[in-house]
Design a protein around this motif. Structure first.
Motif, PDB file in Angstrom:
ATOM      1  N   ASN A   2      -2.471 -30.891   0.042  1.00 54.27           N
ATOM      2  CA  ASN A   2      -1.432 -29.875  -0.063  1.00 54.27           C
ATOM      3  C   ASN A   2      -1.227 -29.542  -1.541  1.00 54.27           C
ATOM      4  N   PRO A   3      -1.518 -28.295  -1.943  1.00 50.19           N
ATOM      5  CA  PRO A   3      -1.405 -27.950  -3.364  1.00 50.19           C
ATOM      6  C   PRO A   3       0.023 -27.982  -3.894  1.00 50.19           C
ATOM      7  N   ARG A   6       2.539 -33.342  -5.330  1.00 49.77           N
ATOM      8  CA  ARG A   6       1.956 -34.119  -6.426  1.00 49.77           C
ATOM      9  C   ARG A   6       1.065 -35.210  -5.815  1.00 49.77           C
ATOM     10  N   ARG A  43       0.781 -35.407 -11.220  1.00 50.00           N
ATOM     11  CA  ARG A  43       0.116 -34.108 -11.363  1.00 50.00           C
ATOM     12  C   ARG A  43      -0.237 -33.507 -10.003  1.00 50.00           C
ATOM     13  N   TYR A  44      -0.570 -32.230 -10.014  1.00 47.38           N
ATOM     14  CA  TYR A  44      -0.942 -31.510  -8.793  1.00 47.38           C
ATOM     15  C   TYR A  44      -2.468 -31.502  -8.631  1.00 47.38           C
ATOM     16  N   PRO A  45      -2.955 -31.412  -7.394  1.00 45.71           N
ATOM     17  CA  PRO A  45      -4.403 -31.420  -7.159  1.00 45.71           C
ATOM     18  C   PRO A  45      -5.156 -30.362  -7.973  1.00 45.71           C
ATOM     19  N   ARG A  46      -4.568 -29.196  -8.175  1.00 50.48           N
ATOM     20  CA  ARG A  46      -5.243 -28.114  -8.905  1.00 50.48           C
ATOM     21  C   ARG A  46      -5.531 -28.484 -10.361  1.00 50.48           C
ATOM     22  N   GLU A  47      -4.893 -29.524 -10.861  1.00 55.32           N
ATOM     23  CA  GLU A  47      -5.080 -29.947 -12.244  1.00 55.32           C
ATOM     24  C   GLU A  47      -6.292 -30.867 -12.423  1.00 55.32           C
ATOM     25  N   SER A  49     -10.550 -31.857 -11.509  1.00 58.03           N
ATOM     26  CA  SER A  49     -11.876 -31.324 -11.193  1.00 58.03           C
ATOM     27  C   SER A  49     -12.210 -31.661  -9.733  1.00 58.03           C
ATOM     28  N   GLY A  50     -13.298 -31.096  -9.237  1.00 61.92           N
ATOM     29  CA  GLY A  50     -13.728 -31.384  -7.869  1.00 61.92           C
ATOM     30  C   GLY A  50     -14.003 -32.866  -7.648  1.00 61.92           C
ATOM     31  N   ARG A  53     -10.718 -34.712  -7.536  1.00 63.71           N
ATOM     32  CA  ARG A  53     -10.035 -34.489  -6.250  1.00 63.71           C
ATOM     33  C   ARG A  53     -10.688 -35.318  -5.148  1.00 63.71           C
TER      34      ARG A  53
END
Length: 181
Positions: A2-3, A6, A43-47, A49-50, A53
């Motif tokens: 979930n973007p 956190r 931090r959030y997942p969008r922060e 790299s692949g 994640r």
């Protein structure tokens, strides 16, 4: 992931669902287990790299100390270097915890890297099964050979030959009952 959540909340979610109370301590342990810093929890997942994640996803899968983890194409969206790092991480975790993996992938080379045994499915049926090294390096079924030939090789001439050979395997050969090993 979930973007809007956190990483710490993403990791604590399965623990909370199971009624566990060790939340924050366990989050630090999980992040450490996958090689991410403790501050990643805020931090959030969008922060990330692949590859990072994917490490978060592995940490979440480990949250409840499972005996088996199903890995469905865990490296397919990653570059080759990052794939290697994630595979090494999975192997290190397995050595440390004893967790078993059911590894699902179209990349026979990747499966060979992490598996003791391989079962190849084609159209919902097992067409070949055996020790990983044998199946990956000396496949008997045409579909397994096609998977083997799909793996890239560094030499462009060899790559062209493999592609031509792979394309010669017809649909009939792949689906005929007599081709089963």
């Amino acid at each position: 992931m979930n973007p809007a959540m956190r990483v710490g909340d993403i990791l604590v979610e399965p623990l909370a669902a199971a009624g566990a109370t060790e939340g924050r301590t366990r989050i630090r342990e999980l992040l450490d287990a996958v090689g991410l810093p403790a501050d990643a929890a805020g931090r959030y997942p969008r922060e990330f790299s692949g590859g990072q994640r994917q490490r978060i996803a592995i940490a979440r899968a480990l949250a409840l100390d499972p005996s088996v983890i199903i890995c469905d194409e865990p490296t397919s969206a990653l570059d080759v270097t990052t794939q290697a790092r994630v595979l090494t991480l999975l192997q290190d975790i397995q050595r440390g915890t004893g967790v078993a993996y059911l590894f699902i992938s179209h990349d026979l080379g990747v499966v060979h890297e992490v598996s003791d045994s391989i079962a190849v499915l084609h159209r919902g049926r097992i067409v070949e099964m055996g020790k990983a090294h044998r199946v990956a390096t000396n496949p008997e079924h045409p579909y397994t050979r096609k998977l083997q030939m799909a793996a890239p090789v560094a030499d462009p001439k060899k790559q062209r030959l493999r592609r031509a050979e792979r394309l010669e395997l017809t649909t009939e050969e792949l689906s005929s009952p007599g081709s089963r090993s």
